[in-house]
Design a protein around this motif. Structure first.
Motif, PDB file in Angstrom:
ATOM      1  N   VAL A  51       0.777  -1.354  -0.056  1.00  0.00           N
ATOM      2  CA  VAL A  51      -0.005   0.028  -0.106  1.00  0.00           C
ATOM      3  C   VAL A  51       0.826   1.277  -0.049  1.00  0.00           C
ATOM      4  CG1 VAL A  51      -1.857   1.201   1.390  1.00  0.00           C
ATOM      5  CG2 VAL A  51      -1.700  -1.447   1.117  1.00  0.00           C
ATOM      6  N   GLU A  52       0.628   2.217  -0.798  1.00  0.00           N
ATOM      7  CA  GLU A  52       1.538   3.489  -0.965  1.00  0.00           C
ATOM      8  C   GLU A  52       0.176   4.515  -1.413  1.00  0.00           C
ATOM      9  OE1 GLU A  52       3.990   4.338  -4.384  1.00  0.00           O
ATOM     10  OE2 GLU A  52       3.492   2.424  -4.934  1.00  0.00           O
ATOM     11  N   ALA A  53       0.757   5.789  -0.691  1.00  0.00           N
ATOM     12  CA  ALA A  53      -0.184   6.992  -1.002  1.00  0.00           C
ATOM     13  C   ALA A  53       0.639   7.461  -2.273  1.00  0.00           C
ATOM     14  CB  ALA A  53      -0.240   7.879   0.032  1.00  0.00           C
ATOM     15  N   ARG A  54       0.041   7.992  -3.341  1.00  0.00           N
ATOM     16  CA  ARG A  54       0.466   8.554  -4.451  1.00  0.00           C
ATOM     17  C   ARG A  54      -0.300   9.667  -5.117  1.00  0.00           C
ATOM     18  NH1 ARG A  54       1.207   4.277  -9.205  1.00  0.00           N
ATOM     19  NH2 ARG A  54       2.348   3.383  -7.481  1.00  0.00           N
ATOM     20  N   ASN A  55       0.102  10.762  -5.112  1.00  0.00           N
ATOM     21  CA  ASN A  55      -0.817  12.043  -5.375  1.00  0.00           C
ATOM     22  C   ASN A  55      -2.162  12.050  -4.696  1.00  0.00           C
ATOM     23  OD1 ASN A  55       1.244  12.852  -7.032  1.00  0.00           O
ATOM     24  ND2 ASN A  55       0.838  11.305  -8.613  1.00  0.00           N
ATOM     25  N   GLY A  56      -2.222  11.798  -3.409  1.00  0.00           N
ATOM     26  CA  GLY A  56      -3.563  11.814  -2.713  1.00  0.00           C
ATOM     27  C   GLY A  56      -4.389  10.626  -2.855  1.00  0.00           C
ATOM     28  N   GLN A  57      -3.901   9.637  -3.655  1.00  0.00           N
ATOM     29  CA  GLN A  57      -4.531   8.363  -3.801  1.00  0.00           C
ATOM     30  C   GLN A  57      -4.082   7.192  -3.097  1.00  0.00           C
ATOM     31  OE1 GLN A  57      -4.561   7.861  -7.966  1.00  0.00           O
ATOM     32  NE2 GLN A  57      -6.500   9.032  -8.350  1.00  0.00           N
ATOM     33  N   LEU A  58      -4.686   6.168  -2.537  1.00  0.00           N
ATOM     34  CA  LEU A  58      -4.023   4.994  -2.228  1.00  0.00           C
ATOM     35  C   LEU A  58      -3.949   3.989  -3.111  1.00  0.00           C
ATOM     36  CD1 LEU A  58      -6.060   4.373   1.182  1.00  0.00           C
ATOM     37  CD2 LEU A  58      -3.644   5.465   0.927  1.00  0.00           C
ATOM     38  N   VAL A  59      -2.479   3.289  -3.408  1.00  0.00           N
ATOM     39  CA  VAL A  59      -2.575   2.396  -4.488  1.00  0.00           C
ATOM     40  C   VAL A  59      -2.248   0.782  -3.710  1.00  0.00           C
ATOM     41  CG1 VAL A  59      -0.776   1.930  -6.619  1.00  0.00           C
ATOM     42  CG2 VAL A  59      -1.705   4.385  -6.035  1.00  0.00           C
ATOM     43  N   LEU A  60      -3.046   0.124  -4.135  1.00  0.00           N
ATOM     44  CA  LEU A  60      -2.715  -1.363  -3.531  1.00  0.00           C
ATOM     45  C   LEU A  60      -2.267  -2.228  -4.700  1.00  0.00           C
ATOM     46  CD1 LEU A  60      -6.466  -1.807  -2.010  1.00  0.00           C
ATOM     47  CD2 LEU A  60      -4.351  -1.157  -0.688  1.00  0.00           C
ATOM     48  N   THR A  61      -0.863  -3.005  -4.466  1.00  0.00           N
ATOM     49  CA  THR A  61      -0.581  -3.664  -5.417  1.00  0.00           C
ATOM     50  C   THR A  61      -0.381  -5.080  -4.846  1.00  0.00           C
ATOM     51  OG1 THR A  61       0.946  -2.021  -6.385  1.00  0.00           O
ATOM     52  CG2 THR A  61       1.699  -4.271  -6.843  1.00  0.00           C
TER      53      THR A  61
END
Length: 74
Positions: free
Chosen positions: A29-39
């Motif tokens: 899980v990472e925060a990228r440009n105000g979004q949460l990205v799940l990989t």
């Protein structure tokens, strides 16, 4: 699709999305440009063993010494 966050900061992922990425128990899980990205992350058994060895601060020499000790006739 919407996913509701609970009071304990938990999300339930929509089944349709989970089916698209395949079954997995872990996500990076990472925060990228105000979004949460799940990989999706698929953990291998070897990864678990290596993580435990690192947690115990054991290195290759420690393992070799332990194997030698275990193989020494008593």
């Amino acid at each position: 699709m919407l996913a509701k966050m609970t009071s304990k900061n938990q999300l339930t992922l929509p089944k349709a999305l989970v089916l698209q990425v395949g079954a997995t128990d872990y996500f990076d899980v990472e925060a990228r440009n105000g979004q949460l990205v799940l990989t999706p992350v698929r953990i291998q058994r070897g990864d678990v063993v290596r993580a435990k060895l690192a947690e115990l601060n054991l290195n290759e020499a420690d393992i070799a010494d332990a194997v030698t000790w275990a193989r020494t006739p008593k």
